[in-house]
Design a protein around this motif. Structure first.
Motif, PDB file in Angstrom:
ATOM      1  N   ASP A 251       0.822  -1.210   0.000  1.00 56.73           N
ATOM      2  CA  ASP A 251       0.000   0.000   0.000  1.00 56.73           C
ATOM      3  C   ASP A 251       0.860   1.266   0.000  1.00 56.73           C
ATOM      4  OD1 ASP A 251      -2.436  -1.490   0.170  1.00 56.73           O
ATOM      5  OD2 ASP A 251      -1.979  -1.826   2.284  1.00 56.73           O
ATOM      6  N   VAL A 252       2.056   1.155   0.566  1.00 57.04           N
ATOM      7  CA  VAL A 252       3.005   2.273   0.628  1.00 57.04           C
ATOM      8  C   VAL A 252       4.334   1.795   0.071  1.00 57.04           C
ATOM      9  CG1 VAL A 252       4.284   3.854   2.147  1.00 57.04           C
ATOM     10  CG2 VAL A 252       1.895   3.296   2.661  1.00 57.04           C
ATOM     11  N   LEU A 253       4.963   2.636  -0.729  1.00 57.46           N
ATOM     12  CA  LEU A 253       6.338   2.397  -1.184  1.00 57.46           C
ATOM     13  C   LEU A 253       7.201   3.544  -0.728  1.00 57.46           C
ATOM     14  CD1 LEU A 253       8.636   1.118  -2.930  1.00 57.46           C
ATOM     15  CD2 LEU A 253       7.747   2.479  -4.846  1.00 57.46           C
ATOM     16  N   VAL A 254       8.291   3.220  -0.056  1.00 60.93           N
ATOM     17  CA  VAL A 254       9.322   4.219   0.244  1.00 60.93           C
ATOM     18  C   VAL A 254      10.532   3.844  -0.593  1.00 60.93           C
ATOM     19  CG1 VAL A 254      10.747   5.338   2.003  1.00 60.93           C
ATOM     20  CG2 VAL A 254       8.439   4.532   2.584  1.00 60.93           C
ATOM     21  N   ASN A 255      10.695   4.537  -1.705  1.00 62.78           N
ATOM     22  CA  ASN A 255      11.788   4.225  -2.628  1.00 62.78           C
ATOM     23  C   ASN A 255      13.030   5.011  -2.198  1.00 62.78           C
ATOM     24  OD1 ASN A 255      12.081   2.880  -5.581  1.00 62.78           O
ATOM     25  ND2 ASN A 255      13.483   4.601  -5.312  1.00 62.78           N
ATOM     26  N   ASN A 256      13.884   4.330  -1.470  1.00 62.42           N
ATOM     27  CA  ASN A 256      15.053   4.979  -0.889  1.00 62.42           C
ATOM     28  C   ASN A 256      16.363   4.544  -1.537  1.00 62.42           C
ATOM     29  OD1 ASN A 256      16.818   6.104   1.403  1.00 62.42           O
ATOM     30  ND2 ASN A 256      17.171   3.904   1.572  1.00 62.42           N
ATOM     31  N   ALA A 257      16.387   3.388  -2.181  1.00 60.30           N
ATOM     32  CA  ALA A 257      17.640   2.851  -2.718  1.00 60.30           C
ATOM     33  C   ALA A 257      18.305   3.854  -3.659  1.00 60.30           C
ATOM     34  CB  ALA A 257      17.388   1.536  -3.445  1.00 60.30           C
ATOM     35  N   GLY A 258      19.570   4.104  -3.427  1.00 63.37           N
ATOM     36  CA  GLY A 258      20.312   5.020  -4.290  1.00 63.37           C
ATOM     37  C   GLY A 258      21.804   4.861  -4.071  1.00 63.37           C
ATOM     38  N   ILE A 259      22.567   5.083  -5.126  1.00 66.42           N
ATOM     39  CA  ILE A 259      24.019   4.948  -5.035  1.00 66.42           C
ATOM     40  C   ILE A 259      24.701   6.120  -5.727  1.00 66.42           C
ATOM     41  CG2 ILE A 259      23.907   2.424  -4.977  1.00 66.42           C
ATOM     42  CD1 ILE A 259      24.870   2.463  -7.932  1.00 66.42           C
ATOM     43  N   THR A 260      25.960   6.284  -5.437  1.00 66.99           N
ATOM     44  CA  THR A 260      26.824   7.167  -6.208  1.00 66.99           C
ATOM     45  C   THR A 260      28.087   6.376  -6.521  1.00 66.99           C
ATOM     46  OG1 THR A 260      27.853   9.368  -6.322  1.00 66.99           O
ATOM     47  CG2 THR A 260      27.966   8.203  -4.197  1.00 66.99           C
ATOM     48  N   THR A 261      29.005   6.962  -7.250  1.00 68.66           N
ATOM     49  CA  THR A 261      30.243   6.263  -7.590  1.00 68.66           C
ATOM     50  C   THR A 261      31.426   7.194  -7.368  1.00 68.66           C
ATOM     51  OG1 THR A 261      30.415   6.975  -9.891  1.00 68.66           O
ATOM     52  CG2 THR A 261      29.012   5.067  -9.432  1.00 68.66           C
ATOM     53  N   LYS A 262      32.616   6.618  -7.441  1.00 71.73           N
ATOM     54  CA  LYS A 262      33.826   7.426  -7.326  1.00 71.73           C
ATOM     55  C   LYS A 262      34.244   8.037  -8.658  1.00 71.73           C
ATOM     56  CE  LYS A 262      35.631   4.882  -3.334  1.00 71.73           C
ATOM     57  NZ  LYS A 262      36.758   4.092  -2.780  1.00 71.73           N
TER      58      LYS A 262
END
Length: 250
Positions: free
Chosen positions: A86-97
């Motif tokens: 019913d709820v999505l918390v889309n938090n996944a995230g990355i950066t790179t060097k």
């Protein structure tokens, strides 16, 4: 938060930082929470850290959101086992060097887009499809965006690399999804939460060392913002929420 009691929230990037803080907060407030992340052992540790009475309402699945089939499978499991998200918390995230101007950086650039942009697409799509199949019209999609998704801050000696462009794409995606949710005659809400700098694993340690007094938010501050946004009345949608630590210079 009463209307969300025992309803299901899926949180991506749940193994640490903002994702873990959101899981703890939502479980404590009575939701059934499914944490998705690549690091399964961290998810197991998160469950073990919860009070005994909350552990039964926390579930987890190993899932790399950059891989579409893994996302599809994870949401299918949520549908079959818990009745749907019913709820999505889309938090996944990355950066790179890698800088954009570095040589031989194609894999790094693609990985950021696959996780931060397409991962959000796959998760939002599957959460919404789950709601549509069950005639749930009051769902909520929350994405953890960034102030770098609206303006690229100037920080001497530091580059936001592909991270900022990916977050600009997220900002556009939020508006596209808002329009699509309306076109499909639902009251499903979508909210972008754009924090300033948050003290999590994604922050470069060298940046911290060079700026020991740099103001930063806590992961729990962002989790509080998520709860604030999803408990608004049915006629209120917070489209964009920006939060910064006191003293942030940009």
């Amino acid at each position: 938060m009463d209307r969300w009691s025992n309803r299901v929230a899926v949180v991506t990037g749940a193994s640490s930082g903002i994702g873990a803080a959101c899981c703890k907060d939502l479980v404590a407030k009575g939701l059934v929470v499914v944490g998705l992340a690549r690091r399964e052992e961290r998810l197991h540790q998160l469950k073990a850290s919860l009070p005994t009475d909350q552990q039964a309402r926390f579930h987890y699945r190993k899932c790399d959101v950059s891989v579409e089939q893994q996302v599809v499978d994870a949401f299918a499991w949520v549908d079959e086992t818990l009745g749907g998200a019913d709820v999505l918390v889309n938090n996944a995230g990355i950066t790179t060097k890698s800088l954009i101007t570095d040589a031989n950086n194609a894999a790094d650039m693609k990985s950021v887009l696959d996780t931060n942009v397409l991962g959000f697409v796959w998760c939002a799509r599957e959460a919404f499809r789950s709601q549509q199949k069950r005639n749930v019209t009051d769902g909520h999609v929350v994405v953890i965006n960034s102030i770098a998704g609206h303006k690229v801050p100037i920080m001497p000696g530091y580059s936001f690399k592909m991270y900022a462009p990916s977050k600009f794409a997220v900002t556009a995606m939020v508006e596209v999804l808002r329009q699509e949710f309306q076109q499909k005659k639902t009251q499903t809400k979508i909210t972008s939460i754009s924090p300033g700098v948050v003290d999590t694993e994604i922050i470069d340690e060298k940046l911290k060392e060079a700026n020991p007094n740099f103001p930063m938010l806590r992961a729990e501050d962002v989790a509080d913002a998520v709860s604030y946004c999803i408990q608004t009345p049915p006629n209120v949608q917070i489209h964009e929420l920006t939060i910064k630590p006191i003293g942030e210079i940009f």
